[in-house]
Enzyme design. Structure first.
Site, PDB file in Angstrom:
ATOM      1  N   ASP A  93       4.210   0.545  45.159  1.00 45.00           N
ATOM      2  CA  ASP A  93       2.767   0.757  45.243  1.00 45.00           C
ATOM      3  C   ASP A  93       2.116   2.023  46.290  1.00 45.00           C
ATOM      4  O   ASP A  93       1.276   1.724  46.629  1.00 45.00           O
ATOM      5  CB  ASP A  93       2.209  -0.539  45.483  1.00 45.00           C
ATOM      6  CG  ASP A  93       2.640  -1.412  44.396  1.00 45.00           C
ATOM      7  OD1 ASP A  93       2.336  -1.249  43.233  1.00 45.00           O
ATOM      8  OD2 ASP A  93       2.986  -2.538  44.911  1.00 45.00           O
ATOM      9  N   HIS A 150       2.055   2.184  37.379  1.00 49.31           N
ATOM     10  CA  HIS A 150       1.495   3.351  38.228  1.00 49.31           C
ATOM     11  C   HIS A 150       0.083   3.599  37.595  1.00 49.31           C
ATOM     12  O   HIS A 150      -0.327   3.177  36.547  1.00 49.31           O
ATOM     13  CB  HIS A 150       2.257   4.789  37.707  1.00 49.31           C
ATOM     14  CG  HIS A 150       3.546   4.684  37.974  1.00 49.31           C
ATOM     15  ND1 HIS A 150       4.216   4.521  39.334  1.00 49.31           N
ATOM     16  CD2 HIS A 150       4.897   4.622  37.311  1.00 49.31           C
ATOM     17  CE1 HIS A 150       5.425   4.593  39.333  1.00 49.31           C
ATOM     18  NE2 HIS A 150       5.784   4.466  38.206  1.00 49.31           N
TER      19      HIS A 150
HETATM   20  P1  GDP Z   1       2.981   3.255  42.605  1.00 51.44           P
HETATM   21  O1  GDP Z   1       3.409   2.054  42.230  1.00 51.44           O
HETATM   22  O2  GDP Z   1       3.558   3.987  43.631  1.00 51.44           O
HETATM   23  O3  GDP Z   1       2.883   4.378  41.429  1.00 51.44           O
HETATM   24  O4  GDP Z   1       1.331   3.123  43.031  1.00 51.44           O
HETATM   25  P2  GDP Z   1       0.205   3.376  42.193  1.00 51.44           P
HETATM   26  O5  GDP Z   1       0.137   4.810  41.560  1.00 51.44           O
HETATM   27  O6  GDP Z   1      -0.212   2.373  41.081  1.00 51.44           O
HETATM   28  O7  GDP Z   1      -1.007   3.570  43.007  1.00 51.44           O
HETATM   29  C1  GDP Z   1      -1.521   2.308  43.722  1.00 51.44           C
HETATM   30  C2  GDP Z   1      -3.020   2.416  43.854  1.00 51.44           C
HETATM   31  O8  GDP Z   1      -3.397   3.390  45.027  1.00 51.44           O
HETATM   32  C3  GDP Z   1      -3.676   3.056  42.777  1.00 51.44           C
HETATM   33  O9  GDP Z   1      -4.716   2.147  42.427  1.00 51.44           O
HETATM   34  C4  GDP Z   1      -4.364   4.307  43.279  1.00 51.44           C
HETATM   35  O10 GDP Z   1      -5.606   4.730  42.551  1.00 51.44           O
HETATM   36  C5  GDP Z   1      -4.618   4.049  44.709  1.00 51.44           C
HETATM   37  N1  GDP Z   1      -4.397   5.456  45.408  1.00 51.44           N
HETATM   38  C6  GDP Z   1      -3.503   6.293  45.401  1.00 51.44           C
HETATM   39  N2  GDP Z   1      -3.712   7.248  46.308  1.00 51.44           N
HETATM   40  C7  GDP Z   1      -4.767   6.801  46.878  1.00 51.44           C
HETATM   41  C8  GDP Z   1      -5.325   7.321  48.041  1.00 51.44           C
HETATM   42  O11 GDP Z   1      -5.111   8.405  48.704  1.00 51.44           O
HETATM   43  N3  GDP Z   1      -6.549   6.715  48.589  1.00 51.44           N
HETATM   44  C9  GDP Z   1      -6.898   5.611  48.032  1.00 51.44           C
HETATM   45  N4  GDP Z   1      -7.971   4.945  48.429  1.00 51.44           N
HETATM   46  N5  GDP Z   1      -6.278   4.830  46.819  1.00 51.44           N
HETATM   47  C10 GDP Z   1      -5.225   5.512  46.470  1.00 51.44           C
END
Ligand code: GDP
Length: 488
Positions: A26, A54
């Site tokens: 996440d 994701h």
């Molecule tokens: P993963 O499991 O690492 O792929 O995480 P995700 O891609 O599901 O991202 C987790 C959440 O963080 C998602 O809802 C994204 O929209 C949010 N997110 C990613 N980058 C940013 C950021 O720079 N700022 C904010 N506020 N949210 C972010």
């Protein structure tokens, strides 16, 4: 005699870029992969399974997907995030555990959002191990009996067990003539083995259960046969893409802190989440790797239980970092819906995982959330070492992470404080536009970690990102296909 032997060039790099999480999953890898995907020809998932999720948040005008209202949240699980682009080929690799029913559902969910999945844009490895209904049943039963370790109940540990026993069914079984029988038998018998038949007091109960098992096996077979057109030799394909110099992005699932060997046992995931796992899971070698990008969230979060030494306990700070209920960037497990524990960044832990992953560039997400902390505090922290009171009043210090993370038990984190900033940074698109405190924080991380921060997330939407010009040039240079320059 022999064909001309090409001398190896030690500095030669491949074209498969790896995006790995340096936390507990996440971290926002989806957004980073989505950005690199602009310049990529191929996107791949090569480890984990549907237990990963994701998220990308697209705004009006981005891509050709119709977006009603302010924006569109796209969630992927088994399918690479790059599927949102029309120009990418997307692959699910051999070490990604394949849940056919969940994959069919994911395809339908993506279609409902305007993304068509066809055998042209998605290929699934014939070597992938199938997640059977019994794997999911056993996983859920373990959690519900109170013997679980906080699993997502996706059956991952159980398919991994069968793999270790060499009893897993591979996706290639979907391609054989008697696929229907083989798959049905495996699904039915797997479930039947989970039932304590002697506990039934009458035949009617047993018959009813059998009927349920038959229905579950039928459903599994229907889904498995539905994905038949997608099953292909992804190993050959990905190797050919690399050899042709195509730009590839392999999207890690979960993060280093959950690696099955190097995470904090037993609260780990079932796959190898490090770069080595991504490469091996794809059928590539280290020589095929281009850039390895390590993704860090400004404040790491974790689901699934276990001790978290850097955990934040201040309720006001936690409330800000968790975000609003229902918001796209709310700190909640995307796949499981579970609440996350949240902590401060730990320099020793990051150094440890950077080294193991061979990270070239860092990507830091959610820097915008630090600005929001100004509502409740003037400072935020980063862990720089761990200390423990030893016998005789002296202090034991740990600035390097022990091999066995459990050996950190009893140590307290020592933090360095940073001033928060008040300016909203969601509109910043260059490092120069960031407030001085934010730049100071990034500089500190770069110095302590010895790597450039090539990307910074400044908001949940996919365009809310700052990219270091040198990294952007590198991605543009090596692109073969990608989106037209004008829209990139
Ligand atoms: P993963 O499991 O690492 O792929 O995480 P995700 O891609 O599901 O991202 C987790 C959440 O963080 C998602 O809802 C994204 O929209 C949010 N997110 C990613 N980058 C940013 C950021 O720079 N700022 C904010 N506020 N949210 C972010």
């Amino acid at each position: 005699m022999s064909a001309e032997v090409k001398q190896s060039e030690p500095t030669e790099r491949g074209s498969a870029h790896l995006v790995v999480g340096l936390g507990y999953g996440d971290e926002g890898k989806g957004k980073i992969v989505h950005f690199i995907g602009r310049y990529a020809d191929v996107g791949m998932r090569s480890q984990g399974g549907k237990n990963a999720g994701h998220t990308i948040y697209l705004r009006q005008g981005e891509l050709s997907i119709p977006i009603q209202g302010e924006g569109l949240e796209i969630n992927t699980h088994q399918i690479p995030t790059t599927v949102a682009y029309e120009h990418t080929r997307n692959l699910i690799g051999p070490d990604a555990w394949l849940d056919p029913e969940a994959l069919v559902q994911e395809m339908a969910d993506l279609k409902a959002k305007g993304i068509e999945i066809t055998p042209e844009n998605l290929g699934v490895s014939n070597l992938a191990s199938l997640v059977l209904p019994s794997h999911i049943f056993e996983d859920a039963a373990k959690e519900e009996n109170g013997n679980g370790l906080g699993s997502t109940k996706a059956g991952m540990a159980f398919v991994a067990r069968d793999e270790a026993l060499h009893e897993d069914i591979r996706a290639s079984a979907i391609l054989v003539d008697n696929a229907r029988e083989i798959l049905w038998q495996a699904a039915y018998e797997g479930l039947a083995d989970c039932v304590n038949w002697s506990a039934f007091e009458n035949d009617v109960d047993a018959t009813n259960v059998k009927r349920e098992l038959v229905a579950a096996a039928d459903k599994f077979v229907a889904a498995a046969l539905a994905i038949k057109p997608y099953i292909t030799e992804t190993v050959k394909e990905i190797q050919d893409h690399v050899d042709a110099g195509k730009q590839i992005v392999i999207e890690g699932a979960q993060g280093a802190g959950l690696d099955r060997r190097y995470g904090k046992h037993p609260h780990v995931t079932s796959s190898t989440t490090l770069s080595a796992g991504l490469i091996k899971g794809a059928g590539l070698s280290h020589k095929d790797v281009g850039l390895t990008i390590g993704v860090i969230k400004a404040f790491p979060s974790k689901v699934g239980g276990g001790e978290f030494p850097d955990e934040i306990t201040d309720e006001e700070i936690l409330a800000v970092l968790k975000g609003e209920e229902g918001a796209v960037d709310e700190e909640k497990g995307k796949t499981s819906g579970r609440d996350r524990q949240i902590g401060w960044l730990s320099i020793p832990l990051l150094r440890h995982y950077i080294r193991m992953n061979g990270v070239d560039e860092l990507a830091l997400t959610k820097l915008d959330k630090v600005a929001e902390l100004a509502k409740v505090t003037t400072k935020f922290s980063v862990v720089i070492k761990y200390v423990k009171n030893a016998e005789g009043g002296s202090q034991a210090e740990m600035s390097r992470i022990p091999d066995n993370l459990a050996d950190l038990h009893g140590y307290e984190p020592v933090t360095q404080e940073f001033d928060v900033w008040h300016e909203d940074i969601t509109g910043a698109r260059s490092f120069e536009e960031l407030p001085e405190n934010a730049r100071g924080f990034l500089k500190f991380l770069e110095q302590e970690l010895g790597l450039p921060i090539g990307m910074v997330g400044v908001g949940p939407a996919s365009d809310e990102i700052i990219v270091r010009p040198e990294l952007l040039e590198r991605l543009k240079e090596s692109r073969l296909q990608g989106v037209p320059e004008s829209s990139a």
